[in-house]
Structure formats: C-alpha cells, structure tokens
Design a protein around this motif. Structure first.
Motif, mmCIF file in Angstrom:
data_model
loop_
_atom_site.group_PDB
_atom_site.id
_atom_site.type_symbol
_atom_site.label_atom_id
_atom_site.label_comp_id
_atom_site.label_asym_id
_atom_site.label_seq_id
_atom_site.Cartn_x
_atom_site.Cartn_y
_atom_site.Cartn_z
ATOM 1 N N GLU A 152 0.834 -1.211 0.000
ATOM 2 C CA GLU A 152 0.000 0.000 0.000
ATOM 3 C C GLU A 152 0.862 1.253 0.000
ATOM 4 O O GLU A 152 0.550 2.233 -0.698
ATOM 5 C CB GLU A 152 -0.910 -0.020 1.240
ATOM 6 N N GLN A 159 1.474 7.012 -6.726
ATOM 7 C CA GLN A 159 0.233 7.621 -7.166
ATOM 8 C C GLN A 159 0.415 8.971 -7.871
ATOM 9 O O GLN A 159 -0.202 9.208 -8.914
ATOM 10 C CB GLN A 159 -0.723 7.780 -5.978
ATOM 11 N N THR A 171 -1.278 -3.300 -12.205
ATOM 12 C CA THR A 171 -2.654 -3.759 -12.371
ATOM 13 C C THR A 171 -2.827 -5.217 -12.003
ATOM 14 O O THR A 171 -3.937 -5.736 -12.081
ATOM 15 C CB THR A 171 -3.114 -3.556 -13.822
ATOM 16 N N GLN A 172 -1.730 -5.879 -11.621
ATOM 17 C CA GLN A 172 -1.797 -7.294 -11.288
ATOM 18 C C GLN A 172 -1.067 -7.545 -9.980
ATOM 19 O O GLN A 172 0.070 -7.101 -9.799
ATOM 20 C CB GLN A 172 -1.166 -8.144 -12.396
ATOM 21 N N ARG A 191 -6.724 0.636 0.690
ATOM 22 C CA ARG A 191 -7.655 0.939 -0.391
ATOM 23 C C ARG A 191 -7.072 0.615 -1.754
ATOM 24 O O ARG A 191 -7.750 0.048 -2.610
ATOM 25 C CB ARG A 191 -8.038 2.426 -0.325
ATOM 26 N N ARG A 192 -5.807 0.933 -1.980
ATOM 27 C CA ARG A 192 -5.199 0.712 -3.298
ATOM 28 C C ARG A 192 -4.943 -0.764 -3.558
ATOM 29 O O ARG A 192 -5.182 -1.260 -4.650
ATOM 30 C CB ARG A 192 -3.905 1.519 -3.409
ATOM 31 N N ALA A 194 -6.538 -3.224 -2.154
ATOM 32 C CA ALA A 194 -7.822 -3.924 -2.194
ATOM 33 C C ALA A 194 -8.388 -3.964 -3.610
ATOM 34 O O ALA A 194 -9.107 -4.909 -3.962
ATOM 35 C CB ALA A 194 -8.808 -3.264 -1.246
ATOM 36 N N GLU A 195 -8.093 -2.974 -4.417
ATOM 37 C CA GLU A 195 -8.577 -2.983 -5.791
ATOM 38 C C GLU A 195 -7.941 -4.097 -6.619
ATOM 39 O O GLU A 195 -8.515 -4.513 -7.638
ATOM 40 C CB GLU A 195 -8.295 -1.628 -6.447
ATOM 41 N N LEU A 196 -6.771 -4.596 -6.205
ATOM 42 C CA LEU A 196 -6.079 -5.652 -6.937
ATOM 43 C C LEU A 196 -6.391 -7.047 -6.400
ATOM 44 O O LEU A 196 -5.974 -8.037 -7.016
ATOM 45 C CB LEU A 196 -4.566 -5.418 -6.880
ATOM 46 N N PRO A 198 -9.228 -8.939 -6.187
ATOM 47 C CA PRO A 198 -10.053 -9.907 -6.930
ATOM 48 C C PRO A 198 -9.292 -10.676 -8.007
ATOM 49 O O PRO A 198 -9.596 -11.844 -8.260
ATOM 50 C CB PRO A 198 -11.157 -9.032 -7.548
#
Length: 248
Positions: A152, A159, A171-172, A191-192, A194-196, A198
């Motif tokens: 993170e 960012q 992205t992976q 937060r950042r 967590a987007e990866l 799934p």
C-alpha cells in the motif's frame, strides 16, 4: 513489457521474474530478462550458467552483460563501483540486445521498491514509465500483514506519477508462497491494494526454490502452472481448452 515490482525486498520478485521468463520461452516467445539491480544484491545473480560474450558499456564504469538462460537473454548490470545508485542504472534503450529480436521483456525491479517508486522516470524505475510498448507492472507480495502494508505504501508513493501519466500503475497482484490468503490477512489490505485483490494470482511455496533461489535450471513446473492463467489472460500463452481450428 512486464516490470516485476516487489512490495519489499525478499518477497520473491526475482523468482517470479525468472518463472515468467521460463514460461514465456515454453510458449515460444523470444524473451529478454532484465536485471537492473546492484550486482551484489541481485536475485538473478546465478540465473545463467556462464557470463555471455555480449557487452554494452553506456558508461566507463557501468556496463550491461548479456548471457543466455536457456533460450532467453539475461541482461545484467556490471560495474566496478562499490555502490550503484538508482540514477546510475542505464536507461531502457541501452538494454536492447544486439542482433536479437525480443517479443517480451521481463524486468526484475524487486531489489529496492521504495526508492524506485519515489522517482519512476530515471534509472531502473524508467521501466515503469508509461509509453510504447505499454508496460504491465506486476506487484509481488507475501501472504502477510506487513507485506500488504508495504504494498500500500509503494502504491501511494507511485500515485502522483500515475496521476500525471508519467508511470504505469501495477494492475496485477501476485502472492508468492501461498495457494490462498491466510485467515484475516486479506482484510488488512489498504484501499489501493484492495482494488487488486479480486484478480490476485497465487504462486505456491516451493521448498527447493526457497532454499536455492534462482539457479540456471528451469523453474519448477508447479510455479509455471500457477502463473499460466495470467499469461493466457494477457494473450501470451495458448488456451489449452480451445480446440484448434481445422482448415478445409
């Protein structure tokens, strides 16, 4: 171009980079494996059986040596300096191998992610620069709370550069040393990260590789099988479930 960025040192970025290079070779791609780290801290220092004959010297005291890892080219920094600062690493244009066409470039950036994320437009961090070919950065973590916190922080540090379009965002997410998240670990992601979660890919623990590191021998099939869905998603490996089309 696949830059492999570790959340911290020792998470297995070099093992993943070598595994990607081996899997891409088996998929009949011409591969360049780039190792821009300080020779004394490289995780790919023993990835080739011998030093190759090709040598490029963009600076009198900093050069690039090309060796063979099976059918892939391994490019590594050579220097007689005691310390190699990040800004002294040759720019990506110097890593183009002589007399050899490359289809996929895998870059091991796992040696010092905090410094790389601070200024990803010069030195080794230039591999994260947005442009053509479009980089597909991979972020490597361990299945632990500290590793997710480090990841993170690295993403937060990158960012501003991503927002201005200067760098490509990872992205992976690849989790080394586990088949699934241990109980309660994934919930600690910021937060950042967590987007990866799934689309995270899990690479199981391999005791022999963990003990020996990356050697000239091929990476274990279990590691290559773990990342094959990722390569198929990117169109870099054939889909075994698809039947070949017959021509009349």
């Amino acid at each position: 171009m696949i830059p492999v960025l570790g959340a911290s040192c020792g998470v297995g970025a070099s093992v993943l980079a070598a595994t990607l290079a081996d899997a891409l070779q088996l998929a009949h791609h011409s591969v360049l494996l780039v190792d821009p780290s300080d020779p004394g801290r490289s995780g790919l220092g023993f990835a080739a059986r011998s030093r190759g004959p090709w040598h490029v010297r963009p600076h009198p005291r900093v050069g690039i040596r090309f060796s063979w890892r099976a059918q892939a080219l391994l490019a590594q920094v050579e220097t007689d300096l005691g310390v190699l600062a990040p800004g002294m690493v040759p720019a990506p244009r110097w890593w183009c191998p002589p007399r050899h066409r490359v289809a996929v470039t895998v870059v091991d950036l796992g040696h010092d992610p905090w410094r790389l994320a601070a200024h990803p437009v010069a030195g080794a961090a230039a591999w994260l620069r947005a442009g053509a070919p479009v980089p597909r950065p991979v972020l490597v973590v361990c299945p632990s709370h500290p590793s997710l916190r480090y990841a993170e922080q690295v993403l937060a540090r990158m960012q501003p550069w991503v927002a201005t379009g200067a760098a490509a965002a990872p992205t992976q997410l690849v989790v080394m040393g586990a088949r699934r998240w241990p109980r309660g670990v994934a919930g600690a992601a910021g937060r950042r990260v967590a987007e990866l979660l799934p689309g995270a890919v899990f690479v199981p623990h391999h005791p022999a590789t963990a003990a020996a590191g990356v050697t000239p021998d091929p990476t274990p099939p279990a590691l290559r099988r773990a990342i094959s869905p990722l390569l198929r998603r990117w169109g870099l490996a054939p889909d075994p479930t698809r039947r070949p089309r017959r021509n009349r």
